[in-house]
Design an enzyme around this catalytic site. Structure first.
Site, mmCIF file in Angstrom:
data_model
loop_
_atom_site.group_PDB
_atom_site.id
_atom_site.type_symbol
_atom_site.label_atom_id
_atom_site.label_comp_id
_atom_site.label_asym_id
_atom_site.label_seq_id
_atom_site.Cartn_x
_atom_site.Cartn_y
_atom_site.Cartn_z
ATOM 1 N N ILE A 1 0.873 -1.170 0.000
ATOM 2 C CA ILE A 1 0.000 0.000 0.000
ATOM 3 C C ILE A 1 0.912 1.221 0.000
ATOM 4 C CG2 ILE A 1 -2.017 -1.068 1.071
ATOM 5 C CD1 ILE A 1 -1.177 -0.036 3.754
ATOM 6 N N ASP A 2 0.399 2.313 -0.510
ATOM 7 C CA ASP A 2 1.227 3.504 -0.673
ATOM 8 C C ASP A 2 1.773 4.008 0.667
ATOM 9 O OD1 ASP A 2 0.646 3.483 -3.395
ATOM 10 O OD2 ASP A 2 -1.096 4.785 -3.148
ATOM 11 N N LYS A 3 2.875 4.724 0.596
ATOM 12 C CA LYS A 3 3.504 5.296 1.786
ATOM 13 C C LYS A 3 2.501 6.062 2.642
ATOM 14 C CE LYS A 3 6.763 8.924 3.125
ATOM 15 N NZ LYS A 3 7.686 9.986 2.656
ATOM 16 N N ARG B 1 -7.285 6.018 -5.621
ATOM 17 C CA ARG B 1 -6.978 7.430 -5.771
ATOM 18 C C ARG B 1 -7.305 7.920 -7.186
ATOM 19 N NH1 ARG B 1 -0.854 7.571 -3.847
ATOM 20 N NH2 ARG B 1 -1.113 9.814 -4.164
#
Length: 308
Positions: A141-143, A242
């Site tokens: 998962i993204d930062k 997103r």
């Protein structure tokens, strides 16, 4: 030489004439141009089966292959970083990752990552399939996305979890706060995602050189000029929620890439949390389902938007 992952591209019209050392960084934000030049020099990048120089100008139809090497083992050190562990047994560990933590080491992020913390907690007992830099990592998962991530301790678990991801049998539920009041209760975004040819570190809805992406969403609550939504992933593409929410006109609050340039809300990074993960246990066949409450920054954001 050992490789972490093989990357392959067919050069399309928009990349005609691009230098080879500029082409690769377009596809991964962690690859610096200097590092790419080293990889090219070391013969890890081939065009049509041949090693080329960094200044080689690409032609439409060229086949580019890059064998990504692992980060040197000494660079991936175990670090005693606290972990919020929500499930653990001999095969699998599920971690609630905080916003701001990078999942695995890369250029510019050699320390302080989830992998560094996992190496200390698991004392090296992690699947080796992902290579030295990504032990146990089966998905990311993204930062700046918080929430649940499943990690494989054994190669058996790794193979099983990857297969479940491919079969879309892993339950993945996210909660997001988006700009705008969504008028309908439910929706599905079925729109293919690929690299944005104009901003190549971003993803976009595009039909050329793309992959199918499907997101189902439900409005949980309507707030002041915002909506609290639950998103269920049918596929798991890079930045999927997103990009899909932006595509339908409701970008995530706080998103520095796909949202408004100015963030007037008290959250750093996109308001997105991986709330639920469900999978079939690789060894026992039991269905495991883990849930993590919203982090404090998202709860605070929702509270403020209710007050307005």
């Amino acid at each position: 030489m050992d490789i972490v992952e093989r990357h392959e591209w067919e050069v399309t019209e928009e990349y005609e004439g691009e230098r080879l050392d500029k082409f690769l960084p377009s596809f991964h934000e962690e690859w610096s141009r200097a590092r790419v030049q080293d990889w090219i020099r070391d013969g890890l990048v081939r065009v049509n089966g041949q090693v080329k120089k960094s200044n080689y100008r690409l032609k439409q139809g060229d086949q580019v292959v890059f064998d990504e090497p692992p980060i040197a083992e000494l660079e991936v050190a175990a670090e005693a970083i606290p972990l919020d562990i929500r499930y653990e047994d001999q095969d699998v560990i599920v971690v609630n990752k905080p916003r701001g933590m990078v999942v695995h080491p890369g250029a510019g992020n050699e320390t302080g990552t989830l992998v560094n913390a996992l190496l200390a907690h698991c004392k090296g007992e992690l699947s080796g399939i992902g290579g030295v830099a990504r032990p146990g990592i089966v998905h990311r998962i993204d930062k700046d996305t918080s929430g649940l991530l499943m990690v494989a301790k054994t190669d058996l678990a790794h193979q099983s979890l990857v297969e479940q991801l491919k079969e879309h049998s892993v339950e993945r539920v996210y909660v997001a706060v988006v700009h705008g009041v969504i008028p309908h209760e439910h929706g599905t975004v079925d729109a293919p995602l690929g690299r944005d040819p104009n901003h190549r570190q971003r993803m976009t809805v595009i039909h050329k050189n793309s992959k199918q992406a499907v997101t189902h969403f439900t409005v949980l609550e309507r707030l002041k000029n915002a909506s609290l939504v639950e998103c269920r992933l049918e596929t798991g593409r890079t930045h999927q929620i997103r990009v899909h929410m932006k595509y339908i006109g409701y970008p995530l609050i706080g998103d520095p890439v796909y949202g408004p340039k100015k963030n007037n809300h008290p959250i750093t990074g996109q308001a997105l949390h991986a709330k639920v993960i469900g999978f079939t246990h690789p060894r026992t066949g039991e269905r495991i389902r883990v849930e993590a409450e919203l982090p404090a920054d998202m709860e605070n954001l929702i509270h403020i938007l209710k007050m307005k």
